[in-house]
Design a protein around this motif. Structure first.
Motif, short mmCIF file in Angstrom:
data_model
loop_
_atom_site.label_atom_id
_atom_site.label_comp_id
_atom_site.label_asym_id
_atom_site.label_seq_id
_atom_site.Cartn_x
_atom_site.Cartn_y
_atom_site.Cartn_z
N PRO A 31 0.80 -1.05 -0.24
CA PRO A 31 0.36 0.33 0.24
C PRO A 31 0.83 1.46 -0.17
CG PRO A 31 0.11 -1.25 2.27
CD PRO A 31 1.19 -2.20 1.54
N PHE A 32 0.44 2.53 -0.52
CA PHE A 32 1.60 3.47 -0.70
C PHE A 32 0.39 4.27 0.63
CE2 PHE A 32 2.84 6.95 -2.72
CZ PHE A 32 2.17 7.84 -2.77
N THR A 33 1.67 5.23 0.70
CA THR A 33 1.54 6.05 2.25
C THR A 33 1.08 7.70 1.90
OG1 THR A 33 3.52 4.92 3.66
CG2 THR A 33 2.86 6.71 4.33
N PRO A 34 0.37 7.73 2.01
CA PRO A 34 -0.84 8.74 0.95
C PRO A 34 0.53 9.94 2.03
CG PRO A 34 -2.17 8.23 2.99
CD PRO A 34 -0.99 7.30 2.83
N SER A 56 -3.17 9.65 -4.76
CA SER A 56 -1.61 9.87 -4.33
C SER A 56 -1.57 8.40 -4.13
CB SER A 56 -1.87 10.48 -2.92
OG SER A 56 -1.99 11.77 -2.90
N GLY A 57 -2.80 7.66 -3.81
CA GLY A 57 -2.05 6.45 -4.28
C GLY A 57 -2.61 5.63 -5.08
N PHE A 58 -3.76 5.66 -6.35
CA PHE A 58 -3.45 5.77 -7.05
C PHE A 58 -1.81 5.54 -8.46
CE2 PHE A 58 -5.36 5.36 -11.78
CZ PHE A 58 -5.61 4.03 -11.85
N LEU A 59 -1.71 7.25 -8.28
CA LEU A 59 0.00 7.06 -9.01
C LEU A 59 0.49 6.50 -7.94
CD1 LEU A 59 0.79 9.84 -10.85
CD2 LEU A 59 1.25 10.27 -8.97
N ALA A 60 0.74 6.59 -7.26
CA ALA A 60 1.70 5.87 -6.46
C ALA A 60 1.89 3.79 -7.19
CB ALA A 60 1.98 4.86 -5.13
N SER A 61 0.37 3.44 -7.51
CA SER A 61 -0.13 1.91 -7.64
C SER A 61 0.45 2.56 -9.45
CB SER A 61 -1.24 1.15 -7.38
OG SER A 61 -2.19 1.90 -8.38
N GLU A 62 0.42 2.63 -10.14
CA GLU A 62 0.23 2.85 -11.58
C GLU A 62 1.95 2.88 -11.45
OE1 GLU A 62 -1.01 3.85 -14.78
OE2 GLU A 62 -2.17 2.69 -13.55
N GLU A 63 2.60 3.66 -11.26
CA GLU A 63 4.34 3.36 -11.34
C GLU A 63 4.79 2.66 -10.84
OE1 GLU A 63 8.34 5.39 -9.02
OE2 GLU A 63 6.62 5.84 -8.40
N LEU A 116 -1.13 12.93 -15.26
CA LEU A 116 -1.83 12.82 -13.96
C LEU A 116 -1.13 13.67 -12.97
CD1 LEU A 116 -4.21 12.38 -12.21
CD2 LEU A 116 -3.70 10.12 -11.71
N SER A 117 0.43 13.18 -12.94
CA SER A 117 1.56 13.68 -11.71
C SER A 117 1.58 15.00 -11.56
CB SER A 117 2.28 12.86 -11.94
OG SER A 117 3.53 13.08 -10.85
N PRO A 118 1.82 15.61 -12.10
CA PRO A 118 2.10 17.26 -12.32
C PRO A 118 0.75 17.29 -10.85
CG PRO A 118 2.37 16.76 -14.25
CD PRO A 118 1.36 15.81 -13.66
N ASN A 119 -0.65 17.12 -11.76
CA ASN A 119 -1.94 17.74 -11.44
C ASN A 119 -1.84 17.19 -9.88
OD1 ASN A 119 -4.17 18.76 -13.20
ND2 ASN A 119 -2.90 16.50 -14.03
#
Length: 820
Positions: A31-34, A56-63, A116-119
């Motif tokens: 899990p991503f830590t926000p 933020s969590g979804f972006l981390a899982s996308e990475e 998505l990242s810059p947003n």
């Protein structure tokens, strides 16, 4: 040309290089830590803050997902280069099949990630991301092509791996970059695991869209865009629902249909007279019993098939058919309870180790490993309810389950599948190998249900008392004699805790009965509704066999926030068309065991025992004598006497009757359910303003029980009894002899000395609140805290002791000081 080939093969070797050594494979889906955030303010701001956290969590899982796709693509270029040489590792056709659409999927998600990242980096309440999700959803068609090809891709990769050692090395050891924040550490994965990631991923964006909509105000410009994206995603998923189900990837049935996994779980099988833990898989046309193979560290885990039965050939064995099945030795209950105590002690050690600044991870690992071993032992030896099946050749198999709930679930699911037009089958060794190999990927239950398998962040469950009122049930088509039982989970399996009275000849039973259920790290409450069976020929059957018919069953998660409020929480469980209404509330163990002296001058509950005996001119309070007499008259054979909860309203009625010295109390006792009488006796001791064995002597009892020398312990423990006031001592000795008589019937009532000590120990010894604070005794939330274990051991010591006579005890004087 040869130089070119060498260069290409060198590239392949580079792919295989192992740059870092890892003891454990990294969890790619951790899990991503926000990011840290300001406290929430208004509802809208709170919603948008939550939206940022979801993104933020979804972006981390996308990475992580992009890194996995990149790792899959890494060998593709050198493999394509070798395909045109005289020493190809794979043909172009094989490469195109295995890596079909991976490049396209990678590019789609890389573009999405970069947009998505810059947003998120420049987040404010006006930021919109719906258009990005809408574009991502519109490109889901590429997944359809990937899914159509997936099975062939996996099979091709498997065949190529078997035929070419170099490709096998590549496919078993692909390097996946870690997230940027993890200092670029690399993890290793197999090609098969990475090829499965897009299937895993295809539903993720849909779930995230649900969450985003939940936390986006309806008047926000993002709301309609996210709604559109969700509709596209849902339409796509429903159109290919059959293909994306990973259970469809198993081999086909004799009728040419896809064989699907319907249910799986860990069961205890009786094999050659001994208990074995098995992972049982129920497919659409067969039942497969497997065990996990022992593999080297880091190797892919595999199952070994022990046996399978086509559902067309499977039958359930009745009690009359079971003579051929071996008798299974069940362990004495006290051994099970002792193991629970050991596990609880280790849990306490683990908590202390975590809090300690000096806590070493190696020591934590050692404790966790020990706890896992002991919990696995408990899981293996606790179940006692038989579940028997046989094949058409008469070969029998027997499982042991902890609850009638599980047995009913397995039986009903199999019977439902058997209603279809099934054909018998014999699997070839290759088919069996493929099927067993698919079990690891298809399984829905990944770990044996013990707490050591849970993440530290997971809820430890509730410790204390759950008050449950079973109100009524509706939906029965015919009149019947109906009752309910209540179960809660404890140490990985379920335990029956309470039973309503039988409501006779009705379609709408109205029990309105309240129970107090002790919880030991519980997370789930189950209610089972039975029709009472009066077939006398079925009575006195094998122990643990339930002959009554299950009419319905259901369960509810014990959400700490819901049940820990002071108010009753009402709920309904729907089961096979039947609805059972119930209410519940939770009291922590600390609150429920507080001793509060009675403010009234009369009565017996909450009044000092010396005051009651003096008023009654008796040696033992009347309430104690009457309850003991009634239990010995008609409750000594009752399964779980003193452990199974009585109806709370009955207990309160008896409490009021004893407090007011009602004349018809003997009539009430003779009519009352025996568990309510047992519960009234326990409540009397629990509500004493100080424990029966007194606050003053409590520290000495704790010290005495911990003595190692048997002679010193004997002297100390007998001396402590002599130090009790006479009413306390005589009452204690009376109760002691009663509990010993109850335990003599253990083969029938399942209540050993240890069980009884567990029930009564804390009640007779736990100090009153003022004394607890004075002595700095912490009322731990865990029932099996160190103090509670010692309290159980004190009572058990006296229960296991030869008969103790009041006069003999007072006669014998010791040669050391009587100061305590």
């Amino acid at each position: 040309m040869e130089e070119d080939e060498e260069e290409v093969l060198g590239l392949l070797d580079k792919v295989l290089e192992d740059e870092d050594a890892f003891d454990n494979e990294m969890d790619l889906d951790s899990p991503f830590t926000p990011l840290d955030h300001e406290p929430f303010k208004g509802d809208n701001e709170k919603g948008l803050e939550m939206k940022k956290l979801v993104l933020s969590g979804f972006l981390a899982s996308e990475e992580i997902y992009i890194n996995q796709l990149e790792a899959l693509l890494l060998p593709m270029k050198p493999l394509k280069a070798t395909a045109t040489t005289s020493k190809p590792v794979l043909t172009m056709e094989q490469i195109d099949t295995i890596f079909f659409k991976i490049q396209d999927i990678f590019e789609i998600h890389k573009e999405f990630y970069d947009a998505l990242s810059p947003n998120i980096q420049q987040w404010n309440e006006k930021v919109t991301v719906g258009h990005l999700f809408k574009k991502l959803a519109s490109q889901l068609g590429v997944y359809k092509a990937f899914l159509d090809n997936y099975k062939v891709a996996v099979e091709t990769a498997e065949k190529c791996s078997q035929a070419n050692i170099q490709f096998q090395k590549i496919s078993e050891n692909l390097k996946v970059k870690g997230p940027k924040e993890s200092k670029d550490c690399t993890a290793h994965s197999t090609m098969e695991a990475l090829l499965y990631k897009p299937i895993d991923r295809v539903t993720r964006s849909t779930l995230v869209l649900h969450d985003l909509l939940k936390h986006t105000p309806k008047d926000h410009p993002d709301f309609p865009l996210l709604q559109d994206a969700l509709k596209i995603s849902q339409n796509f998923l429903s159109s290919i629902n059959e293909e994306i189900d990973p259970r469809k990837t198993a081999v086909t049935t004799p009728k040419g249909e896809f064989r699907q996994l319907v249910k799986d779980g860990f069961l205890v099988e009786v094999s050659e007279g001994t208990r074995k833990l098995r992972h049982v898989f129920l497919f659409t046309d067969l039942l497969l019993c497997a065990k996990m193979k022992k593999t080297a560290v880091g190797k892919h885990q595999q199952y070994e098939c022990k046996w399978y039965i086509p559902l067309a050939d499977l039958s359930f064995q009745t009690l009359d058919d079971s003579d051929s099945l071996p008798h299974v030795q069940t362990l004495p209950e006290h051994e099970i309870e002792e193991m629970k105590i050991k596990i609880s002690a280790i849990k306490s050690e683990i908590q202390k180790e975590k809090k300690s600044q000096k806590g070493q991870s190696r020591n934590l690992d050692r404790l966790r490993k020990k706890m896992n071993e002991q919990e696995s032992w408990l899981l293996l030896h606790s179940p006692t309810i038989p579940f028997r099946i046989a094949n058409k050749h008469g070969k029998s198999f027997q499982f042991l389950l902890s609850s009638d709930y599980e047995r009913s679930e397995w039986r009903e699911t199999i019977q439902k599948l058997q209603k279809k037009d099934l054909q018998t089958c014999v699997l070839s060794s290759v088919e069996l190998q493929v099927l067993t190999g698919s079990c690891f990927k298809l399984r829905t239950v990944h770990n044996i249900p013990v707490t050591s398998n849970k993440d530290d962040e997971e809820s430890p469950g509730l410790y204390g008392f759950l008050h449950v009122i079973v109100h009524k049930a509706t939906g029965f088509k015919e009149s019947a004699n109906l009752y309910c039982t209540l179960e809660v989970d404890s140490y990985g399996y379920f335990v029956s805790k309470a039973k309503t009275r039988v409501f006779r000849d009705t379609t709408e039973p109205q029990w309105n009965e309240e129970f107090e259920i002790e919880l030991e790290g519980s997370q789930c409450l189950r209610i089972l509704c039975y029709e009472n069976c009066y077939d006398k020929s079925k009575l006195n059957r094998e122990d643990n066999e339930i002959v009554d018919k299950i009419m319905g069953k259901g369960q509810v998660q014990l959400d700490p926030q819901t049940v820990q409020s002071k108010n009753w929480h009402m709920d309904v469980i729907e089961m096979n068309g039947i609805k059972v209404e119930f209410s519940m509330k939770f009291t922590s163990r600390d609150l429920s065991l507080k001793r509060t002296p009675s403010k009234k001058q009369s009565g017996v509950f909450g009044v000092k025992i010396s005051v009651v005996t003096k008023r009654e001119r008796s040696k033992v309070p009347y309430i104690v004598r009457q309850c003991i007499e009634e239990v010995e008259k008609r409750g000594i054979d009752e399964v779980g006497i003193y452990r199974i909860s009585g109806v709370a309203t009955d207990i309160q009625a008896l409490k009021a009757a004893f407090d007011t010295n009602t004349k018809d109390i003997l009539v009430m006792l003779s009519d009352m359910d025996i568990n309510a009488i047992a519960g009234t006796l326990k409540l009397y001791f629990r509500e004493l303003p100080e424990p029966l064995l007194t606050d003053r002597l409590y520290p000495a009892f704790m010290e005495g029980i911990s003595l190692s020398d048997p002679a010193a312990k004997e002297n100390c423990m007998m001396h402590l009894l002599r130090s009790l006031p006479d009413p306390n001592l005589i009452t204690f000795l009376t109760l002691l002899e009663h509990l010993k008589r109850v335990a003599e019937k253990e083969p029938v009532n399942k209540m050993s000395l240890h069980n009884l000590a567990t029930v009564f120990g804390p009640t007779l010894l736990r100090p009153s609140e003022a004394e607890s604070n004075k002595a700095h005794i912490t009322l731990a939330s865990d029932i099996w805290s160190h103090d509670v274990m010692a309290q159980v051991q004190v009572l058990l010591y006296y229960l296991q002791h030869q008969p103790i006579s009041f006069s003999e005890l007072k006669k014998n004087t010791l040669y050391f000081s009587t100061d305590v």
